[in-house]
Scaffold this motif. Structure first.
Motif, PDB file in Angstrom:
ATOM      1  N   GLY A   9       0.749  -1.345   0.191  1.00  0.00           N
ATOM      2  CA  GLY A   9       0.078   0.011  -0.021  1.00  0.00           C
ATOM      3  C   GLY A   9       0.815   1.319  -0.036  1.00  0.00           C
ATOM      4  O   GLY A   9       0.356   2.343   0.021  1.00  0.00           O
ATOM      5  N   GLU A  10       2.031   1.087  -0.038  1.00  0.00           N
ATOM      6  CA  GLU A  10       2.961   2.431  -0.054  1.00  0.00           C
ATOM      7  C   GLU A  10       2.746   3.231  -1.361  1.00  0.00           C
ATOM      8  O   GLU A  10       2.796   4.548  -0.890  1.00  0.00           O
ATOM      9  CB  GLU A  10       4.527   1.855   0.019  1.00  0.00           C
ATOM     10  CG  GLU A  10       4.893   1.493   1.556  1.00  0.00           C
ATOM     11  CD  GLU A  10       4.326   0.169   2.001  1.00  0.00           C
ATOM     12  OE1 GLU A  10       4.170  -0.722   0.835  1.00  0.00           O
ATOM     13  OE2 GLU A  10       4.235  -0.266   3.191  1.00  0.00           O
ATOM     14  N   LEU A  11       2.973   2.858  -2.356  1.00  0.00           N
ATOM     15  CA  LEU A  11       2.810   3.667  -3.589  1.00  0.00           C
ATOM     16  C   LEU A  11       1.388   4.143  -3.410  1.00  0.00           C
ATOM     17  O   LEU A  11       1.081   5.597  -3.736  1.00  0.00           O
ATOM     18  CB  LEU A  11       3.050   2.819  -4.832  1.00  0.00           C
ATOM     19  CG  LEU A  11       4.433   2.256  -5.272  1.00  0.00           C
ATOM     20  CD1 LEU A  11       4.530   1.506  -6.152  1.00  0.00           C
ATOM     21  CD2 LEU A  11       5.271   3.611  -5.468  1.00  0.00           C
ATOM     22  N   PRO A  12       0.396   3.541  -3.203  1.00  0.00           N
ATOM     23  CA  PRO A  12      -1.108   4.013  -3.231  1.00  0.00           C
ATOM     24  C   PRO A  12      -1.078   5.486  -2.048  1.00  0.00           C
ATOM     25  O   PRO A  12      -1.554   6.500  -2.349  1.00  0.00           O
ATOM     26  CB  PRO A  12      -1.994   2.887  -2.800  1.00  0.00           C
ATOM     27  CG  PRO A  12      -1.141   1.774  -3.439  1.00  0.00           C
ATOM     28  CD  PRO A  12       0.102   1.952  -3.197  1.00  0.00           C
ATOM     29  N   ALA A  13      -0.441   4.994  -1.227  1.00  0.00           N
ATOM     30  CA  ALA A  13      -0.495   5.995   0.096  1.00  0.00           C
ATOM     31  C   ALA A  13       0.148   7.536  -0.286  1.00  0.00           C
ATOM     32  O   ALA A  13      -0.107   8.651  -0.083  1.00  0.00           O
ATOM     33  CB  ALA A  13       0.327   5.388   1.321  1.00  0.00           C
ATOM     34  N   MET A  14       1.381   7.093  -0.898  1.00  0.00           N
ATOM     35  CA  MET A  14       2.202   8.585  -1.700  1.00  0.00           C
ATOM     36  C   MET A  14       1.343   9.039  -2.796  1.00  0.00           C
ATOM     37  O   MET A  14       1.634  10.153  -2.581  1.00  0.00           O
ATOM     38  CB  MET A  14       3.398   7.878  -2.000  1.00  0.00           C
ATOM     39  CG  MET A  14       4.296   7.406  -0.909  1.00  0.00           C
ATOM     40  SD  MET A  14       6.130   7.289  -1.374  1.00  0.00           S
ATOM     41  CE  MET A  14       5.929   5.645  -1.936  1.00  0.00           C
ATOM     42  N   ILE A  15       0.597   8.318  -3.323  1.00  0.00           N
ATOM     43  CA  ILE A  15      -0.372   8.905  -4.630  1.00  0.00           C
ATOM     44  C   ILE A  15      -1.373  10.021  -3.826  1.00  0.00           C
ATOM     45  O   ILE A  15      -1.645  10.985  -4.081  1.00  0.00           O
ATOM     46  CB  ILE A  15      -0.979   7.768  -5.517  1.00  0.00           C
ATOM     47  CG1 ILE A  15      -0.147   7.196  -6.220  1.00  0.00           C
ATOM     48  CG2 ILE A  15      -2.405   8.500  -6.100  1.00  0.00           C
ATOM     49  CD1 ILE A  15      -0.492   5.983  -7.190  1.00  0.00           C
ATOM     50  N   LEU A  16      -2.031   9.137  -2.525  1.00  0.00           N
ATOM     51  CA  LEU A  16      -3.016  10.271  -1.957  1.00  0.00           C
ATOM     52  C   LEU A  16      -2.473  11.391  -1.358  1.00  0.00           C
ATOM     53  O   LEU A  16      -2.958  12.444  -1.558  1.00  0.00           O
ATOM     54  CB  LEU A  16      -3.684   9.355  -0.730  1.00  0.00           C
ATOM     55  CG  LEU A  16      -4.959   8.550  -0.884  1.00  0.00           C
ATOM     56  CD1 LEU A  16      -5.041   7.410  -2.039  1.00  0.00           C
ATOM     57  CD2 LEU A  16      -5.512   8.286   0.229  1.00  0.00           C
ATOM     58  N   ILE A  17      -1.183  11.216  -0.971  1.00  0.00           N
ATOM     59  CA  ILE A  17      -0.457  12.375  -0.013  1.00  0.00           C
ATOM     60  C   ILE A  17       0.103  13.379  -1.438  1.00  0.00           C
ATOM     61  O   ILE A  17      -0.223  14.502  -1.201  1.00  0.00           O
ATOM     62  CB  ILE A  17       0.703  11.852   0.709  1.00  0.00           C
ATOM     63  CG1 ILE A  17       0.511  10.987   1.887  1.00  0.00           C
ATOM     64  CG2 ILE A  17       1.530  13.007   1.203  1.00  0.00           C
ATOM     65  CD1 ILE A  17       1.427  10.181   2.584  1.00  0.00           C
ATOM     66  N   ASP A  18       0.595  12.929  -2.204  1.00  0.00           N
ATOM     67  CA  ASP A  18       0.744  13.950  -3.387  1.00  0.00           C
ATOM     68  C   ASP A  18      -0.358  14.766  -3.826  1.00  0.00           C
ATOM     69  O   ASP A  18      -0.417  15.775  -3.967  1.00  0.00           O
ATOM     70  CB  ASP A  18       1.577  13.204  -4.659  1.00  0.00           C
ATOM     71  CG  ASP A  18       2.207  13.889  -5.468  1.00  0.00           C
ATOM     72  OD1 ASP A  18       1.464  14.525  -6.312  1.00  0.00           O
ATOM     73  OD2 ASP A  18       3.470  14.082  -5.499  1.00  0.00           O
ATOM     74  N   CYS A  19      -1.356  13.924  -4.120  1.00  0.00           N
ATOM     75  CA  CYS A  19      -2.529  14.564  -4.843  1.00  0.00           C
ATOM     76  C   CYS A  19      -3.387  15.693  -3.764  1.00  0.00           C
ATOM     77  O   CYS A  19      -3.694  16.480  -4.314  1.00  0.00           O
ATOM     78  CB  CYS A  19      -3.545  13.281  -5.180  1.00  0.00           C
ATOM     79  SG  CYS A  19      -4.955  13.885  -6.160  1.00  0.00           S
ATOM     80  N   ILE A  20      -3.309  15.119  -2.498  1.00  0.00           N
ATOM     81  CA  ILE A  20      -4.007  16.080  -1.542  1.00  0.00           C
ATOM     82  C   ILE A  20      -3.379  17.030  -1.127  1.00  0.00           C
ATOM     83  O   ILE A  20      -3.776  18.315  -1.116  1.00  0.00           O
ATOM     84  CB  ILE A  20      -4.444  15.188  -0.334  1.00  0.00           C
ATOM     85  CG1 ILE A  20      -5.459  13.908  -0.998  1.00  0.00           C
ATOM     86  CG2 ILE A  20      -4.905  15.937   0.696  1.00  0.00           C
ATOM     87  CD1 ILE A  20      -5.714  12.937   0.441  1.00  0.00           C
ATOM     88  N   SER A  21      -1.971  16.757  -1.046  1.00  0.00           N
ATOM     89  CA  SER A  21      -1.156  18.056  -0.604  1.00  0.00           C
ATOM     90  C   SER A  21      -1.174  19.256  -1.602  1.00  0.00           C
ATOM     91  O   SER A  21      -1.000  20.378  -1.200  1.00  0.00           O
ATOM     92  CB  SER A  21       0.303  17.440  -0.226  1.00  0.00           C
ATOM     93  OG  SER A  21       0.348  16.431   0.536  1.00  0.00           O
TER      94      SER A  21
END
Ligand code: 4HQ
Length: 244
Positions: A141-153
């Protein structure tokens, strides 16, 4: 905006998020990222974090206890309950609308699973929402978590240098981005569209809008179907489709 990431691979998250625009926002404290190593909460002398599945079968299952204790270490210091998201193909698909929605939560805890998954009982106990980044299977789930952080940030004020830079771009308005050009004026015999060097900003905006509509119609008609086009846009699109 605060993100806490529960993971067995903290260095991976750290390395990626410290770079570029998100890295600068983190450095400048516009966003806060806490990376929690689930292994630190193992009570096992070998720091074990997974075990064989009851009932048999392939792979390993992540233990409930280290994840639960890692979670307690976050909420123990808070007087509110942050939203806990488990990244999983079983979740609702992530999109731009969901990103805008999650930005309002202010504090997200992202739980990254590995191997065959996580003991169901800890998921039932702590997870508020499951989110998937697409209908395909990843190793963690690391890549998905980073996708969320990138997109929301990048929706958080101050993260992008120019405040307006996300408001007129692809998908924010439900359309694809218009084509972009930079120097040189001529490349491989191809010149930049004349209108872009005309200096006439109303015409440039009209041309860009038209290109966005045309591209969306041709490449992603599914996106266009979600929109209610104004008469002005319908006219632009018709014009665009008649042009060579
Ligand atoms: N996985 N969107 C399995 C994903 C995934 C996805 C993450 C693989 C969780 C246990 N997560 N682990 N697609 O494929 O979010």
């Amino acid at each position: 905006m605060r993100f806490d990431v529960l993971t067995l691979f903290p260095q991976v998250i750290e390395a990626v998020l410290r770079e570029s625009i998100i890295g600068r926002a983190w450095e400048n404290k516009i966003i806060e990222v806490n990376i929690i190593n689930i292994r630190d909460f193992s009570k096992d002398k070998h720091k074990k974090t997974d075990d064989y599945p009851y009932g048999g079968g392939n792979g390993m299952v992540m233990l409930a206890q280290p994840i639960y204790d890692a979670y307690l270490s976050i909420i123990g210091k808070l007087d509110y309950k942050p939203k806990v998201i488990y990244l999983s193909p079983q979740g609702r698909l992530f999109d731009q609308e969901k990103a805008a929605d999650l930005k309002n939560d202010r504090h997200l805890v992202l739980l990254c699973g590995h191997y065959e998954g996580i003991d169901e009982r800890v998921l039932e106990e702590i997870v508020d929402e499951e989110i998937s980044v697409g209908d395909y299977v990843l190793t963690g789930g690391e890549l998905p978590a980073m996708i969320l952080i990138d997109c929301i940030s990048r929706l958080v004020p101050g993260v992008l240098s120019n405040e307006s830079s996300y408001s007129d771009e692809s998908l924010y308005n439900g359309l694809l981005e218009y084509p972009q050009y930079t120097r040189p004026y001529e490349f491989m015999g191809k010149k930049v569209p004349e209108i872009l060097v005309s200096g006439h900003h109303a015409n440039i905006n009209r041309w860009r809008r038209k290109q966005s509509l045309k591209r969306t119609y041709l490449k992603r008609p599914d996106l266009l179907k979600k929109l209610e086009l104004k008469d002005e846009d319908k006219k632009l699109l018709e014009e665009a489709l008649q042009e060579p």
